[in-house]
Design an enzyme around this catalytic site. Structure first.
Site: not given
Ligand code: DGL
Length: 277
Positions: A15-16, A47-48, A78-80, A163, A195-197
């Site tokens: 992941d980023s 990365y987004g 990471c989706n991005t 975050e 998205c991961t978050h």
């Protein structure tokens, strides 16, 4: 290669940053026996909003590192990184450099679940700017069902909100409402958290969109999808180590990675700092 070494292969999660740790936690819960290596490129996250070219370079370096550490299979959490980069890595980089190894992403599993879940064929996606711009989700959904209508919304403020642990604040609810209302107005009945978050915000999102909209959260579907992937790929599965270990690597060592990472993973994590090049 001696059998002893062959048995020690890991499943890598890239992941980023540390958002992917939420996905890892659910994977480990569903498949606790395997050995996992997690790499977060925190020194260069997020990365987004970066260019496709740079994300490809960073992801390639992460993949190289995890393969060298003994992974045979890597999940780009990471989706991005999964959006355009994954195809390039699968179709060009792996055949040339690692023909026996595999890299898979999180987009297709989420798209498959959404295509199955929707009744009115109107699917919403929230993701980073880069993921939305790539149209990767849209492409996969239309491949699965050409009749679906896809509505996307980039939500650049959500990663920093998670975050900084601000998911419950009043401002966050207002921001979420302004991101989600245009999608609700389109009449979607299914929403992909791309998205991961965003899985961390699932409760808040659900309470805004209402129970009639089905939420597809990657962290909830990946262990099932990975299980079925491993059943279809015995050549990978048979070499995986089964000591139930999880090791964390990061390109920057911050208190935040350890504290938030531990929170996302549900227990205290130890992290080793590494350099990517
Ligand atoms: N991991 C990214 C994703 O899932 C979110 C954070 C970032 O922008 O790097 O798209």
């Amino acid at each position: 290669m001696p059998t002893k070494n062959r048995k020690k292969k890991f499943i890598g999660i890239f992941d980023s940053g540390f958002g992917g740790i939420d996905i890892l936690r659910k994977i480990v819960k569903g498949l606790p026996d395997y050995n996992y290596l997690y790499l977060g490129d925190t020194a260069r996250a997020p990365y987004g909003s970066r260019s496709e070219k740079l994300i490809y370079e960073f992801t390639k370096q992460g993949v190289d590192f995890l393969f060298k550490e003994g992974c045979d299979l890597i999940i780009l959490a990471c989706n991005t990184a999964s959006s355009d980069t994954l195809r390039e890595i699968q179709q060009k980089y792996l055949p040339k450099h690692y023909p026996q190894k595999k890299v898979i992403g999180v987009l297709i599993p989420a798209a498959e679940e959404a295509a199955k879940a929707t009744l009115n064929k109107k699917i919403g996606i929230i993701a980073t700017e880069r993921t939305v711009h790539s149209n990767a989700f849209k492409r996969e959904l239309i491949k699965l069902n050409p009749k679906v209508k896809v509505f996307q919304k980039a939500c650049p403020l959500l990663v920093p909100i998670v975050e900084y642990g601000e998911q419950k604040s009043k401002a966050t609810i207002l921001i979420l409402e302004s991101y989600l209302k245009p999608l609700i107005k389109k009449g979607i009945d299914t929403l992909i958290l791309g998205c991961t978050h965003y899985g961390i915000l699932e409760k808040e999102i659900q309470s805004i969109v209402g129970v009639k909209i089905k939420i597809i959260s990657e962290s909830n579907i990946l262990s099932k999808k990975l299980k079925s992937y491993l059943a279809r790929h015995p050549e990978i599965e048979k070499n995986l180590g089964r000591n139930g270990t999880v090791n964390f690597f990061s390109t920057d060592m911050t208190d935040k990675f350890i504290s938030l990472g531990s929170k996302f993973f549900g227990q205290k994590i130890k992290v080793k700092k590494i350099f990517l090049k």
